[in-house]
Design a protein around this motif. Sequence first.
Motif, PDB file in Angstrom:
ATOM      1  N   ASN A  73       0.950  -1.212   0.117  1.00 62.71           N
ATOM      2  CA  ASN A  73      -0.100  -0.077   0.067  1.00 62.71           C
ATOM      3  C   ASN A  73       1.021   1.248   0.028  1.00 62.71           C
ATOM      4  OD1 ASN A  73      -2.461  -1.559  -0.028  1.00 62.71           O
ATOM      5  ND2 ASN A  73      -2.690  -1.523   2.496  1.00 62.71           N
ATOM      6  N   TYR A  74       2.031   1.100   0.606  1.00 60.26           N
ATOM      7  CA  TYR A  74       2.897   2.367   0.896  1.00 60.26           C
ATOM      8  C   TYR A  74       3.481   2.718  -0.706  1.00 60.26           C
ATOM      9  CZ  TYR A  74       6.587   5.319   1.897  1.00 60.26           C
ATOM     10  OH  TYR A  74       7.381   6.548   2.179  1.00 60.26           O
ATOM     11  N   VAL A  75       3.709   1.545  -1.641  1.00 59.07           N
ATOM     12  CA  VAL A  75       4.313   1.568  -2.794  1.00 59.07           C
ATOM     13  C   VAL A  75       3.264   2.104  -3.565  1.00 59.07           C
ATOM     14  CG1 VAL A  75       5.248   0.185  -4.502  1.00 59.07           C
ATOM     15  CG2 VAL A  75       6.202   0.077  -2.431  1.00 59.07           C
ATOM     16  N   LYS A  76       2.231   1.842  -3.398  1.00 60.13           N
ATOM     17  CA  LYS A  76       1.161   2.198  -4.284  1.00 60.13           C
ATOM     18  C   LYS A  76       1.036   3.841  -4.205  1.00 60.13           C
ATOM     19  CE  LYS A  76      -1.568  -1.976  -4.882  1.00 60.13           C
ATOM     20  NZ  LYS A  76      -2.952  -2.599  -4.504  1.00 60.13           N
ATOM     21  N   HIS A  77       0.892   4.346  -2.800  1.00 56.49           N
ATOM     22  CA  HIS A  77       0.594   5.722  -2.363  1.00 56.49           C
ATOM     23  C   HIS A  77       2.124   6.436  -3.366  1.00 56.49           C
ATOM     24  CE1 HIS A  77       0.209   9.155  -0.453  1.00 56.49           C
ATOM     25  NE2 HIS A  77       1.344   9.299  -0.078  1.00 56.49           N
ATOM     26  N   ILE A  78       3.061   5.778  -3.358  1.00 53.22           N
ATOM     27  CA  ILE A  78       4.274   6.656  -4.049  1.00 53.22           C
ATOM     28  C   ILE A  78       4.053   6.798  -5.453  1.00 53.22           C
ATOM     29  CG2 ILE A  78       6.687   6.532  -4.483  1.00 53.22           C
ATOM     30  CD1 ILE A  78       7.262   5.331  -1.701  1.00 53.22           C
ATOM     31  N   LYS A  79       3.521   5.510  -5.903  1.00 55.79           N
ATOM     32  CA  LYS A  79       3.441   5.316  -7.325  1.00 55.79           C
ATOM     33  C   LYS A  79       2.361   6.614  -7.967  1.00 55.79           C
ATOM     34  CE  LYS A  79       2.103   1.738  -9.362  1.00 55.79           C
ATOM     35  NZ  LYS A  79       1.252   0.387  -9.499  1.00 55.79           N
ATOM     36  N   SER A  80       1.218   6.806  -7.082  1.00 58.05           N
ATOM     37  CA  SER A  80       0.279   7.718  -7.361  1.00 58.05           C
ATOM     38  C   SER A  80       0.793   9.110  -7.226  1.00 58.05           C
ATOM     39  CB  SER A  80      -0.812   7.484  -6.527  1.00 58.05           C
ATOM     40  OG  SER A  80      -0.613   7.690  -5.064  1.00 58.05           O
ATOM     41  N   SER A  81       1.669   9.490  -6.221  1.00 56.59           N
ATOM     42  CA  SER A  81       2.188  10.635  -5.890  1.00 56.59           C
ATOM     43  C   SER A  81       3.252  11.246  -7.092  1.00 56.59           C
ATOM     44  CB  SER A  81       2.841  10.758  -4.876  1.00 56.59           C
ATOM     45  OG  SER A  81       4.113   9.868  -4.359  1.00 56.59           O
ATOM     46  N   ILE A  82       3.572  10.065  -7.904  1.00 56.42           N
ATOM     47  CA  ILE A  82       4.868  10.661  -8.780  1.00 56.42           C
ATOM     48  C   ILE A  82       4.386  10.219  -9.999  1.00 56.42           C
ATOM     49  CG2 ILE A  82       6.851  10.683  -7.108  1.00 56.42           C
ATOM     50  CD1 ILE A  82       7.616   7.794  -8.132  1.00 56.42           C
ATOM     51  N   ASN A  83       3.127   9.700 -10.229  1.00 56.58           N
ATOM     52  CA  ASN A  83       2.541   9.310 -11.678  1.00 56.58           C
ATOM     53  C   ASN A  83       3.307   7.900 -12.202  1.00 56.58           C
ATOM     54  OD1 ASN A  83       0.458  11.042 -11.481  1.00 56.58           O
ATOM     55  ND2 ASN A  83       1.898  12.738 -12.219  1.00 56.58           N
ATOM     56  N   SER A  84       3.887   6.953 -11.478  1.00 56.30           N
ATOM     57  CA  SER A  84       4.634   5.938 -11.950  1.00 56.30           C
ATOM     58  C   SER A  84       3.690   4.822 -12.121  1.00 56.30           C
ATOM     59  CB  SER A  84       5.547   5.355 -10.882  1.00 56.30           C
ATOM     60  OG  SER A  84       6.135   4.216 -11.370  1.00 56.30           O
ATOM     61  N   SER A  85       4.005   3.924 -13.260  1.00 58.62           N
ATOM     62  CA  SER A  85       3.058   3.036 -13.676  1.00 58.62           C
ATOM     63  C   SER A  85       3.389   1.391 -12.946  1.00 58.62           C
ATOM     64  CB  SER A  85       3.110   2.693 -15.149  1.00 58.62           C
ATOM     65  OG  SER A  85       2.851   3.944 -15.745  1.00 58.62           O
ATOM     66  N   TYR A  86       4.723   1.497 -12.545  1.00 57.13           N
ATOM     67  CA  TYR A  86       4.938   0.201 -11.878  1.00 57.13           C
ATOM     68  C   TYR A  86       5.247   0.426 -10.310  1.00 57.13           C
ATOM     69  CZ  TYR A  86       5.987  -1.428 -16.824  1.00 57.13           C
ATOM     70  OH  TYR A  86       5.881  -1.847 -17.911  1.00 57.13           O
ATOM     71  N   GLY A  87       5.006  -0.858  -9.944  1.00 58.79           N
ATOM     72  CA  GLY A  87       5.263  -0.707  -8.550  1.00 58.79           C
ATOM     73  C   GLY A  87       6.656  -1.545  -8.221  1.00 58.79           C
ATOM     74  N   GLY A  88       7.082  -2.397  -9.145  1.00 60.89           N
ATOM     75  CA  GLY A  88       8.380  -2.955  -9.134  1.00 60.89           C
ATOM     76  C   GLY A  88       8.775  -3.877  -8.041  1.00 60.89           C
ATOM     77  N   ILE A  89       7.909  -4.372  -6.999  1.00 63.26           N
ATOM     78  CA  ILE A  89       8.228  -5.083  -5.984  1.00 63.26           C
ATOM     79  C   ILE A  89       8.401  -6.756  -6.607  1.00 63.26           C
ATOM     80  CG2 ILE A  89       7.729  -6.009  -3.668  1.00 63.26           C
ATOM     81  CD1 ILE A  89       6.791  -3.583  -2.968  1.00 63.26           C
ATOM     82  N   THR A  90       9.391  -7.382  -6.582  1.00 67.13           N
ATOM     83  CA  THR A  90       9.161  -8.487  -7.104  1.00 67.13           C
ATOM     84  C   THR A  90       9.238  -9.656  -6.003  1.00 67.13           C
ATOM     85  OG1 THR A  90      11.794  -8.778  -6.875  1.00 67.13           O
ATOM     86  CG2 THR A  90      11.071  -8.111  -8.779  1.00 67.13           C
ATOM     87  N   ARG A  91       9.584  -9.259  -4.773  1.00 63.99           N
ATOM     88  CA  ARG A  91       9.119 -10.286  -3.371  1.00 63.99           C
ATOM     89  C   ARG A  91       9.795  -9.579  -2.375  1.00 63.99           C
ATOM     90  NH1 ARG A  91      14.159 -12.503  -5.537  1.00 63.99           N
ATOM     91  NH2 ARG A  91      15.795 -12.818  -4.156  1.00 63.99           N
ATOM     92  N   ILE A  92       9.053  -9.950  -1.160  1.00 66.86           N
ATOM     93  CA  ILE A  92       9.484  -9.521   0.162  1.00 66.86           C
ATOM     94  C   ILE A  92       9.819 -10.498   0.956  1.00 66.86           C
ATOM     95  CG2 ILE A  92       8.678  -8.045   2.043  1.00 66.86           C
ATOM     96  CD1 ILE A  92       6.534  -6.973   0.340  1.00 66.86           C
ATOM     97  N   GLU A  93      11.132 -10.632   1.535  1.00 67.55           N
ATOM     98  CA  GLU A  93      11.683 -11.506   2.514  1.00 67.55           C
ATOM     99  C   GLU A  93      11.514 -10.999   4.090  1.00 67.55           C
ATOM    100  OE1 GLU A  93      15.419 -12.718   1.225  1.00 67.55           O
ATOM    101  OE2 GLU A  93      14.556 -13.701  -0.558  1.00 67.55           O
ATOM    102  N   ILE A  94      11.015 -11.945   4.953  1.00 64.17           N
ATOM    103  CA  ILE A  94      11.064 -11.489   6.128  1.00 64.17           C
ATOM    104  C   ILE A  94      11.694 -12.457   7.265  1.00 64.17           C
ATOM    105  CG2 ILE A  94       9.365 -11.204   8.245  1.00 64.17           C
ATOM    106  CD1 ILE A  94       7.423 -10.471   6.186  1.00 64.17           C
TER     107      ILE A  94
END
Length: 224
Positions: free
Chosen positions: A44-65
């Motif tokens: 959701n945070y990355v989607k918020h950044i996308k909308s603020s800078i008009n980017s088309s890609y999220g670009g997250i391939t995976r998240i490791e915890i």
Amino acid sequence: MGNKINPLGFRLGFTQNHYSLWFEERDYSEDLREDERIYNCIENYVKHIKSSINSSYGGITRIEILKQTELISVNIYIAFVDLFIEKKAPRKKEKMKELRKEVQKMLVQSMLNSVNRELVISIEKVDTPYREPKILAEYIALQLKERVEIRKIMKKAIQLAEKATVEGVKIKIKGRLNGIERARKESAMKGRVPLQTLRAKIDYCYYAVQTVYGVLGIKIWIFV
């Protein structure tokens, strides 16, 4: 069996590892929900950044915890790091602090035992984005929203994967394609994609995209 089980889960312990590493004896379900909250918060945070800078890609391939007694380590693999260092956006360090603050706030609100653990978030750049099925799926989803012809989209996606030097790629798209009333599916394949071979390194992604005609499902297999 290849059509009845997730290709990633099928290969766990062979060519695929878990994206989340921790051990829990009593509250397994709570830790599992905590992982889901962390994933959703970052997405959701990355989607918020996308909308603020008009980017088309999220670009997250995976998240490791990785969870330890006093530490939660989150490693984000992202293809387009410009999302965090774009000229229109604040500097990368400020974005990282803001992201860490959002995740920490979510953990506190969830009232879990992890609130006292230190949170460390790092970002790793993926050098070859189009070897990742999720990046290809995001590209296809963007083209579907623009109502580009299905076969043209799949042909271009396969060309992008070939430039990234993969052994084989397989794409399936299903739903109301091109606005036709009846649901149907289109598929394309180039090279080898041995789904039954455990030693074959197969990356897989399922991606749902909302279009004016309804929800379309995208499946991508990449043999690297």
